[in-house]
Scaffold this active site. Structure first.
Site, short mmCIF file in Angstrom:
data_model
loop_
_atom_site.label_atom_id
_atom_site.label_comp_id
_atom_site.label_asym_id
_atom_site.label_seq_id
_atom_site.Cartn_x
_atom_site.Cartn_y
_atom_site.Cartn_z
N ASN A 1 1.35 -2.41 5.39
CA ASN A 1 0.53 -1.22 5.53
C ASN A 1 -0.78 -1.30 4.76
O ASN A 1 -1.75 -0.65 5.14
CB ASN A 1 1.32 0.00 5.05
CG ASN A 1 0.45 1.21 4.85
OD1 ASN A 1 0.02 1.86 5.80
ND2 ASN A 1 0.14 1.52 3.59
N GLY B 1 0.82 -1.20 0.00
CA GLY B 1 0.00 0.00 0.00
C GLY B 1 0.86 1.25 0.00
O GLY B 1 0.50 2.27 0.61
N TYR C 1 -13.46 -4.33 10.29
CA TYR C 1 -12.21 -3.58 10.32
C TYR C 1 -11.56 -3.67 11.70
O TYR C 1 -10.36 -3.95 11.82
CB TYR C 1 -12.49 -2.13 9.95
CG TYR C 1 -11.27 -1.24 9.91
CD1 TYR C 1 -10.45 -1.21 8.80
CD2 TYR C 1 -10.95 -0.41 10.99
CE1 TYR C 1 -9.32 -0.38 8.75
CE2 TYR C 1 -9.84 0.42 10.95
CZ TYR C 1 -9.03 0.43 9.84
OH TYR C 1 -7.92 1.24 9.80
N ILE D 1 -5.22 10.01 11.27
CA ILE D 1 -4.17 10.51 10.38
C ILE D 1 -4.83 11.17 9.17
O ILE D 1 -5.79 10.63 8.59
CB ILE D 1 -3.25 9.37 9.92
CG1 ILE D 1 -2.71 8.59 11.13
CG2 ILE D 1 -2.11 9.92 9.07
CD1 ILE D 1 -1.84 9.38 12.08
#
Length: 261
Positions: free
Chosen positions: A92, A10, A165, A198
């Site tokens: 990632n 990623g 998730y 983020i």
């Protein structure tokens, strides 16, 4: 200076690109940026890494969906053929929960998709990459052999509209511990980074929500995190600053994980 080799899944955008840029600036690694879909974003990331890179490090891109076994094998084979070694794997690549459905309405299809990319893929990619890392002699110039798993504050924070998730990110925590124990004998450290909120394209659709939370005092360091915040953490690990540590969780979340009264 002999450089190590880093594979970042990623790596074409968001946190992955931030990690790649931080490693490029440090100049201790040749880089392999993995992407799943967006080839142009990967080429853009490669160009940026070359622009900021130190010591004329190489930057390559390789397509591959980490949830697909054949793609994982091809990515590792690419690294082996191109560089003959691997020193750093950054797991990632990840996706959020499609549709963000309430757990009472979530589907098996969504669950399987998220688990495939976020947990099963990193697990078996680490298995394959670790074998190449074991074959790679250590470099004694500030290059540590390590696996870094990027999870999330969702590993311990409940979001009932993103159950799949959250489960995958919690699973990454145990995966980190398992590989930390298994790879310690080879001098390979395994670490987990738990980013907080983020500023990336993934959080863009919920920017207003988090802006409001920060306005009310969301975290002790009360600002959006940046991809460079995560990148600096990975660079410290990759540079060998934690030689007597493995299995650690690095909280890059502005102190969100701290309980206060």
């Amino acid at each position: 200076m002999r450089r190590g080799v880093a594979l970042i899944t990623g790596g074409s955008r968001g946190i992955g690109r931030g990690i790649a840029l931080a490693l490029a600036r440090a100049g201790r690694h040749d880089l392999v940026l993995n992407f799943a879909v967006n080839a142009q974003a990967a080429e853009d990331a490669r160009a940026l890494c070359r622009e900021v890179g130190a010591n004329e490090a190489a930057v390559e891109v390789v397509q591959g969906d980490v949830s697909v076994a054949e793609d994982r094998a091809r990515v590792v084979d690419f690294v082996r053929t191109k560089f003959g070694r691997l020193d750093l794997l950054v797991n990632n690549a990840g996706i959020t929960s499609p549709g963000r459905a309430d757990i009472l309405d979530a589907t098996e299809e969504s669950f399987d998709t998220v688990v495939g990319v976020n947990l099963r893929g990193p697990f078996f990619l680490t298995q394959a990459a670790a074998k190449l890392m074991v074959e790679s002699p250590a470099i004694d110039n500030g290059v540590a052999r390590a696996v870094v798993n990027v999870s999330s504050i969702s590993a311990f924070t409940v979001s009932t509209n993103r159950g799949d998730y959250c489960i995958t990110k919690a699973g990454i925590g145990m995966m980190t511990k398992l590989f930390a124990v298994r790879l310690a004998e080879f001098g390979i450290g395994v670490f987990e980074i738990q980013p907080g909120v983020i500023d990336t394209d993934m959080t863009g659709p919920v920017k207003a929500k988090y802006d409001a939370l920060f306005a009310s005092g969301f975290a002790p360091i009360n600002r959006w995190g940046s991809v460079d915040d995560v990148g600096k953490c990975v660079t410290a690990i990759a540079s060998g600053h934690f030689p007597y540590s493995t299995g650690q969780v690095f909280h890059v979340d502005g102190g969100f994980h701290l309980r206060t009264l």
